[in-house]
Design a protein around this motif. Structure first.
Motif, PDB file in Angstrom:
ATOM      1  N   LEU A 297     -28.444  10.476  94.109  1.00 40.64           N
ATOM      2  CA  LEU A 297     -29.283  11.268  93.213  1.00 40.64           C
ATOM      3  C   LEU A 297     -29.263  12.744  93.598  1.00 40.64           C
ATOM      4  CD1 LEU A 297     -32.291   8.806  92.902  1.00 40.64           C
ATOM      5  CD2 LEU A 297     -30.598   9.322  91.133  1.00 40.64           C
TER       6      LEU A 297
ATOM      7  N   GLU B 215     -28.156  12.773  84.668  1.00 39.12           N
ATOM      8  CA  GLU B 215     -26.940  12.861  83.866  1.00 39.12           C
ATOM      9  C   GLU B 215     -27.182  13.710  82.626  1.00 39.12           C
ATOM     10  OE1 GLU B 215     -23.786  11.914  84.362  1.00 39.12           O
ATOM     11  OE2 GLU B 215     -24.475  11.411  86.380  1.00 39.12           O
TER      12      GLU B 215
ATOM     13  N   TRP C 274     -29.130   5.482  97.478  1.00 29.13           N
ATOM     14  CA  TRP C 274     -29.683   5.981  96.213  1.00 29.13           C
ATOM     15  C   TRP C 274     -30.061   7.454  96.355  1.00 29.13           C
ATOM     16  CZ3 TRP C 274     -29.660   5.101  91.325  1.00 29.13           C
ATOM     17  CH2 TRP C 274     -29.575   3.806  90.804  1.00 29.13           C
TER      18      TRP C 274
ATOM     19  N   ALA D 255     -31.350   8.590  87.711  1.00 27.31           N
ATOM     20  CA  ALA D 255     -29.919   8.861  87.567  1.00 27.31           C
ATOM     21  C   ALA D 255     -29.580   9.202  86.121  1.00 27.31           C
ATOM     22  CB  ALA D 255     -29.107   7.658  88.036  1.00 27.31           C
TER      23      ALA D 255
ATOM     24  N   ARG E 135     -26.115  14.312  92.276  1.00 26.70           N
ATOM     25  CA  ARG E 135     -26.156  14.610  90.846  1.00 26.70           C
ATOM     26  C   ARG E 135     -27.020  15.840  90.584  1.00 26.70           C
ATOM     27  NH1 ARG E 135     -22.516  14.439  88.846  1.00 26.70           N
ATOM     28  NH2 ARG E 135     -23.316  14.377  86.725  1.00 26.70           N
TER      29      ARG E 135
END
Length: 217
Positions: A143, A76, A139, A72, A146
């Motif tokens: 993910l 980012e 999760w 993660a 993102r």
């Protein structure tokens, strides 16, 4: 409603907890890259971090949760890098075309992983066989969201070019697959057997993509 301000003691304790958490993540990143997700235990991560196994359970429930936190964080930074490239483009080229926007955002995605091989390793360890292993559905969904967000500028550019929703999905998948394939070849050194460079192959692909995309009148 009055807010309750944290005491200096609480602030110090939180800062210490954050520092310990980051130390655990740093140790875990190294051991995941060295041994792979399946071979790593919480005990090994604790040993590398200089803690007891019991101590790190107060921060993370499992090695998969640690891995998810690392990935993660990596995603980012990918998003930040791609967004910065898009912002620079809008400032430096106020009349930037959709093709230029597509090219710059795709290149930024590729360049992040080209220049950060450890992040590439983390991403590849998510897959064993053809299915994600070791992460909960929550999760995995977070993910993936993102990762998809890092391609939002490519998606917007394709829409500006007049691609349909189906065409956008197809082209995004193809761009992602091509970038990942070139990165894998480059990362493993297999690219040398073709006598081509990774940057050259990405540039060639994007040139050819620009030629065949529909241009909105």
């Amino acid at each position: 409603m009055n807010q309750v301000l944290a005491s200096p003691r609480d602030i110090r304790q939180q800062a210490l907890a954050d520092a310990r958490r980051e130390h655990i993540l740093s140790a875990a990143r190294a051991v995941f890259i060295e041994l792979g997700l399946e071979a790593v235990s919480m005990r090994e991560i604790a040993k590398r971090a200089g803690y007891t196994a019991g101590a790190i359970y107060s921060y993370f429930a499992s090695k998969e949760e640690i891995y998810g936190a690392l990935l993660a964080e990596s995603l980012e930074r990918l998003n930040d890098f791609v967004n910065l490239a898009a912002e620079d483009s809008s400032v430096n080229q106020k009349r930037q075309t959709a093709l230029e926007e597509l090219r710059k955002s795709a290149l930024a995605f590729y360049e992040f992983y080209r220049d950060n091989p450890r992040d590439l390793d983390l991403g590849f360890y998510l897959f064993q066989g053809l299915k994600p292993r070791g992460l909960t559905n929550e999760w995995d969904s977070a993910l993936n969201a993102r990762l998809r967000a890092a391609m939002k500028h490519q998606e917007a550019a394709l829409m500006k070019l007049g691609c349909s929703k189906k065409e956008v999905d197809t082209e995004l998948t193809a761009i992602f697959a091509h970038i990942v394939g070139v990165l894998l070849l480059n990362h493993t050194g297999r690219i040398r057997m073709f006598g081509k460079g990774a940057d050259e192959l990405i540039t060639h692909y994007l040139d050819q993509l620009a030629l065949r995309l529909p241009i909105k009148k």
